[in-house]
Design an enzyme around this catalytic site. Structure first.
Site, PDB file in Angstrom:
ATOM      1  N   HIS A  60      18.693  38.131  79.084  1.00  0.00           N
ATOM      2  CA  HIS A  60      17.987  36.837  78.212  1.00  0.00           C
ATOM      3  C   HIS A  60      16.742  36.783  78.817  1.00  0.00           C
ATOM      4  O   HIS A  60      16.445  37.145  79.663  1.00  0.00           O
ATOM      5  CB  HIS A  60      19.008  35.872  78.493  1.00  0.00           C
ATOM      6  CG  HIS A  60      20.309  35.726  77.721  1.00  0.00           C
ATOM      7  ND1 HIS A  60      21.388  36.556  77.895  1.00  0.00           N
ATOM      8  CD2 HIS A  60      20.610  34.959  76.418  1.00  0.00           C
ATOM      9  CE1 HIS A  60      22.345  36.151  76.929  1.00  0.00           C
ATOM     10  NE2 HIS A  60      21.640  35.239  75.964  1.00  0.00           N
ATOM     11  N   LYS A 120      16.649  30.611  80.721  1.00  0.00           N
ATOM     12  CA  LYS A 120      18.001  30.343  80.470  1.00  0.00           C
ATOM     13  C   LYS A 120      18.514  29.777  81.748  1.00  0.00           C
ATOM     14  O   LYS A 120      18.204  30.160  82.836  1.00  0.00           O
ATOM     15  CB  LYS A 120      18.637  31.598  80.173  1.00  0.00           C
ATOM     16  CG  LYS A 120      20.191  31.252  79.763  1.00  0.00           C
ATOM     17  CD  LYS A 120      20.804  32.272  79.085  1.00  0.00           C
ATOM     18  CE  LYS A 120      22.345  32.256  78.798  1.00  0.00           C
ATOM     19  NZ  LYS A 120      22.446  30.980  78.141  1.00  0.00           N
ATOM     20  N   ASN A 160      28.460  31.966  70.976  1.00  0.00           N
ATOM     21  CA  ASN A 160      27.324  32.587  70.208  1.00  0.00           C
ATOM     22  C   ASN A 160      27.452  32.410  68.658  1.00  0.00           C
ATOM     23  O   ASN A 160      28.483  32.508  68.196  1.00  0.00           O
ATOM     24  CB  ASN A 160      27.191  33.871  70.597  1.00  0.00           C
ATOM     25  CG  ASN A 160      25.940  34.593  70.233  1.00  0.00           C
ATOM     26  OD1 ASN A 160      25.295  34.525  69.315  1.00  0.00           O
ATOM     27  ND2 ASN A 160      25.238  35.242  71.297  1.00  0.00           N
ATOM     28  N   GLY A 216      26.702  24.612  70.717  1.00  0.00           N
ATOM     29  CA  GLY A 216      26.260  25.886  71.136  1.00  0.00           C
ATOM     30  C   GLY A 216      25.761  25.871  72.578  1.00  0.00           C
ATOM     31  O   GLY A 216      25.802  26.969  73.109  1.00  0.00           O
ATOM     32  N   THR A 272      28.097  34.044  76.111  1.00  0.00           N
ATOM     33  CA  THR A 272      28.661  35.147  75.285  1.00  0.00           C
ATOM     34  C   THR A 272      29.250  36.118  76.385  1.00  0.00           C
ATOM     35  O   THR A 272      30.303  36.833  75.766  1.00  0.00           O
ATOM     36  CB  THR A 272      27.757  35.520  74.639  1.00  0.00           C
ATOM     37  OG1 THR A 272      26.715  34.585  73.933  1.00  0.00           O
ATOM     38  CG2 THR A 272      27.882  36.603  73.397  1.00  0.00           C
ATOM     39  N   ALA A 332      30.958  27.142  70.082  1.00  0.00           N
ATOM     40  CA  ALA A 332      30.574  28.684  69.845  1.00  0.00           C
ATOM     41  C   ALA A 332      29.719  29.279  70.802  1.00  0.00           C
ATOM     42  O   ALA A 332      28.526  28.810  70.994  1.00  0.00           O
ATOM     43  CB  ALA A 332      30.037  28.890  68.376  1.00  0.00           C
TER      44      ALA A 332
HETATM   45  N1  NAD Z   1      25.733  29.603  71.089  1.00  0.00           N
HETATM   46  C1  NAD Z   1      24.691  30.080  70.634  1.00  0.00           C
HETATM   47  O1  NAD Z   1      24.496  30.776  69.768  1.00  0.00           O
HETATM   48  C2  NAD Z   1      23.208  29.556  71.434  1.00  0.00           C
HETATM   49  C3  NAD Z   1      22.198  30.201  71.014  1.00  0.00           C
HETATM   50  C4  NAD Z   1      21.005  29.935  71.727  1.00  0.00           C
HETATM   51  C5  NAD Z   1      21.101  28.917  72.822  1.00  0.00           C
HETATM   52  N2  NAD Z   1      22.361  28.450  73.082  1.00  0.00           N
HETATM   53  C6  NAD Z   1      22.331  27.529  74.053  1.00  0.00           C
HETATM   54  O2  NAD Z   1      21.976  26.282  73.561  1.00  0.00           O
HETATM   55  C7  NAD Z   1      21.209  25.392  74.749  1.00  0.00           C
HETATM   56  C8  NAD Z   1      19.887  25.090  74.554  1.00  0.00           C
HETATM   57  O3  NAD Z   1      19.077  26.328  74.510  1.00  0.00           O
HETATM   58  P1  NAD Z   1      17.588  26.363  74.348  1.00  0.00           P
HETATM   59  O4  NAD Z   1      17.124  27.673  74.739  1.00  0.00           O
HETATM   60  O5  NAD Z   1      17.196  25.798  73.175  1.00  0.00           O
HETATM   61  O6  NAD Z   1      16.978  25.414  75.409  1.00  0.00           O
HETATM   62  P2  NAD Z   1      15.848  24.407  75.740  1.00  0.00           P
HETATM   63  O7  NAD Z   1      15.614  23.925  77.037  1.00  0.00           O
HETATM   64  O8  NAD Z   1      14.732  24.945  74.837  1.00  0.00           O
HETATM   65  O9  NAD Z   1      16.331  23.281  74.636  1.00  0.00           O
HETATM   66  C9  NAD Z   1      17.046  22.094  75.078  1.00  0.00           C
HETATM   67  C10 NAD Z   1      16.630  20.627  74.716  1.00  0.00           C
HETATM   68  O10 NAD Z   1      17.701  19.951  74.929  1.00  0.00           O
HETATM   69  C11 NAD Z   1      17.062  18.622  75.207  1.00  0.00           C
HETATM   70  N3  NAD Z   1      17.785  17.946  76.057  1.00  0.00           N
HETATM   71  C12 NAD Z   1      18.425  18.180  77.347  1.00  0.00           C
HETATM   72  N4  NAD Z   1      19.295  17.230  77.612  1.00  0.00           N
HETATM   73  C13 NAD Z   1      19.368  16.389  76.545  1.00  0.00           C
HETATM   74  C14 NAD Z   1      20.193  15.043  76.138  1.00  0.00           C
HETATM   75  N5  NAD Z   1      20.985  14.649  77.224  1.00  0.00           N
HETATM   76  N6  NAD Z   1      19.991  14.561  74.938  1.00  0.00           N
HETATM   77  C15 NAD Z   1      19.047  15.112  73.949  1.00  0.00           C
HETATM   78  N7  NAD Z   1      18.260  16.253  74.257  1.00  0.00           N
HETATM   79  C16 NAD Z   1      18.529  16.755  75.562  1.00  0.00           C
HETATM   80  C17 NAD Z   1      15.922  19.283  76.339  1.00  0.00           C
HETATM   81  O11 NAD Z   1      14.922  18.468  76.404  1.00  0.00           O
HETATM   82  C18 NAD Z   1      15.297  20.434  75.441  1.00  0.00           C
HETATM   83  O12 NAD Z   1      14.500  19.888  74.442  1.00  0.00           O
HETATM   84  C19 NAD Z   1      21.452  26.480  76.181  1.00  0.00           C
HETATM   85  O13 NAD Z   1      22.731  26.210  76.690  1.00  0.00           O
HETATM   86  C20 NAD Z   1      21.710  27.888  75.496  1.00  0.00           C
HETATM   87  O14 NAD Z   1      22.460  28.708  76.497  1.00  0.00           O
HETATM   88  C21 NAD Z   1      23.339  28.721  72.561  1.00  0.00           C
HETATM   89  O1  LIG Z   2      19.178  31.652  74.717  1.00  0.00           O
HETATM   90  C1  LIG Z   2      20.141  31.172  75.285  1.00  0.00           C
HETATM   91  O2  LIG Z   2      20.393  30.462  76.346  1.00  0.00           O
HETATM   92  C2  LIG Z   2      21.527  31.816  74.785  1.00  0.00           C
HETATM   93  N1  LIG Z   2      22.729  31.305  75.211  1.00  0.00           N
HETATM   94  C3  LIG Z   2      23.808  31.733  74.571  1.00  0.00           C
HETATM   95  C4  LIG Z   2      24.757  32.470  75.750  1.00  0.00           C
HETATM   96  O3  LIG Z   2      24.591  31.749  76.541  1.00  0.00           O
HETATM   97  O4  LIG Z   2      25.755  33.329  75.421  1.00  0.00           O
HETATM   98  C5  LIG Z   2      23.693  32.624  73.319  1.00  0.00           C
HETATM   99  C6  LIG Z   2      22.684  33.516  73.134  1.00  0.00           C
HETATM  100  C7  LIG Z   2      21.563  32.756  73.498  1.00  0.00           C
END
Ligand code: NAD
Ligand SMILES: O=C(O)C1=N[C@H](C(=O)O)CCC1
Length: 250
Positions: free
Chosen positions: A135, A139, A107, A78, A146, A105
């Site tokens: 957002h 972030k 999203n 993600g 997305t 993905a």
């Molecule tokens: N694809 C999706 O639907 C979706 C949805 C939400 C968030 N995201 C993405 O997911 C990622 C995380 O988002 P978040 O809001 O949870 O961030 P966050 O900062 O709350 O969490 C990330 C976690 O990863 C840990 N981390 C960093 N490097 C690491 C490593 N090498 N090994 C293990 N842990 C490690 C950090 O310490 C932290 O606890 C971002 O890139 C965000 O854009 C994607």
């Molecule tokens: O919270 C985030 O960071 C999210 N990241 C994804 C993006 O970059 O599109 C998906 C939505 C939440």
């Protein structure tokens, strides 16, 4: 039937901690490892993980995936910040491990995936299309994964339809005022306390506009997509980009 052995990398993060709960609650899965920053990736192999759910940071994801692919551990990713160069590197490493599957993905929420599809369908029918993503302020990356993907899909649809370039008479603008240019589509990023993940695609034609909006109000919105990804990635070798490939959207 034996349960799917799933690990979460980034287990203490906003989405990672929700993923831990979702995997624990899934009848067909066993949570075998929870990794945070600084934890040894060897734990994944020692725990016999079949799938790693990668939810960390754009600076961490490549190293984590490199380990997973080398050890034949499928991955559901993600984490955002993907570029063509990063995708090419990942494809190259997958060539050496042809049975391993990686799903990236941008999203995981079904509503966001549908927003992308609706935008792609509508884009050739309107002269103007712009994307606004909103957002939370923690972030790391902008534009969001997305929004970048949405803009790419819009641009592809307009290219295929032979659409004219978008009308825009701007000759003087403050840097950034017209957003980022993703494949010719302006993308605007808002970072605001109180928000989670939101996106609007604004389409405009002669005398009408259409707005496609999606709101993720809680990280639980991403969980069905993550679980689906984990179930499907084990039988889908190679790189899959976008959850839509695991959904029957017609
Ligand atoms: N694809 C999706 O639907 C979706 C949805 C939400 C968030 N995201 C993405 O997911 C990622 C995380 O988002 P978040 O809001 O949870 O961030 P966050 O900062 O709350 O969490 C990330 C976690 O990863 C840990 N981390 C960093 N490097 C690491 C490593 N090498 N090994 C293990 N842990 C490690 C950090 O310490 C932290 O606890 C971002 O890139 C965000 O854009 C994607
Ligand atoms: O919270 C985030 O960071 C999210 N990241 C994804 C993006 O970059 O599109 C998906 C939505 C939440």
């Amino acid at each position: 039937m034996s349960k799917l052995r799933v690990a979460v990398i980034g287990a203490k993060g906003r989405i990672g901690s929700e993923a831990v709960k979702a995997v624990e609650a899934a009848d067909d899965m066993e949570l075998v490892a929870e990794l945070g920053r600084g934890d040894e990736l060897e734990t994944l192999a020692d725990a016999g993980a079949q799938v790693a759910v990668e939810l960390t940071h754009p600076d961490s994801v490549m190293g984590n995936l490199d380990f997973c692919v080398r050890h034949g551990i499928h991955a559901v990713v993600g984490t955002t910040g993907w570029t063509d160069e990063r995708l090419a590197r990942l494809r190259t490493s997958l060539e050496a491990s042809p049975e391993t599957g990686v799903l990236i993905a941008p999203n995981f929420s079904i509503g966001a995936v549908l927003t992308m599809r609706f935008a792609q369908l509508a884009a050739p029918y309107f002269e103007s299309v712009e994307v606004v993503e909103l957002h939370h302020p923690n972030k790391a990356d902008a534009p969001s994964g997305t929004a970048t993907r949405t803009a790419q899909l819009i641009a592809e649809a307009r290219r295929e339809a032979g659409s004219a370039p978008q009308p825009d008479a701007t000759t003087t603008a403050l840097d950034g005022a017209r957003g980022a240019d993703v494949d010719g589509v302006p993308v605007h990023s808002v970072r605001l306390r109180g928000l989670l993940a939101h996106q609007e695609v604004l389409l405009g034609g002669e005398g009408e506009t259409l707005t496609v909006r999606h709101d993720s109000l809680h990280h639980s919105s991403f969980m069905p997509g993550i679980l689906l990804g984990a179930r499907r990635v084990v039988s889908t070798p190679g790189l899959t980009f976008g959850l839509e490939h695991f959904l029957d959207l017609g």
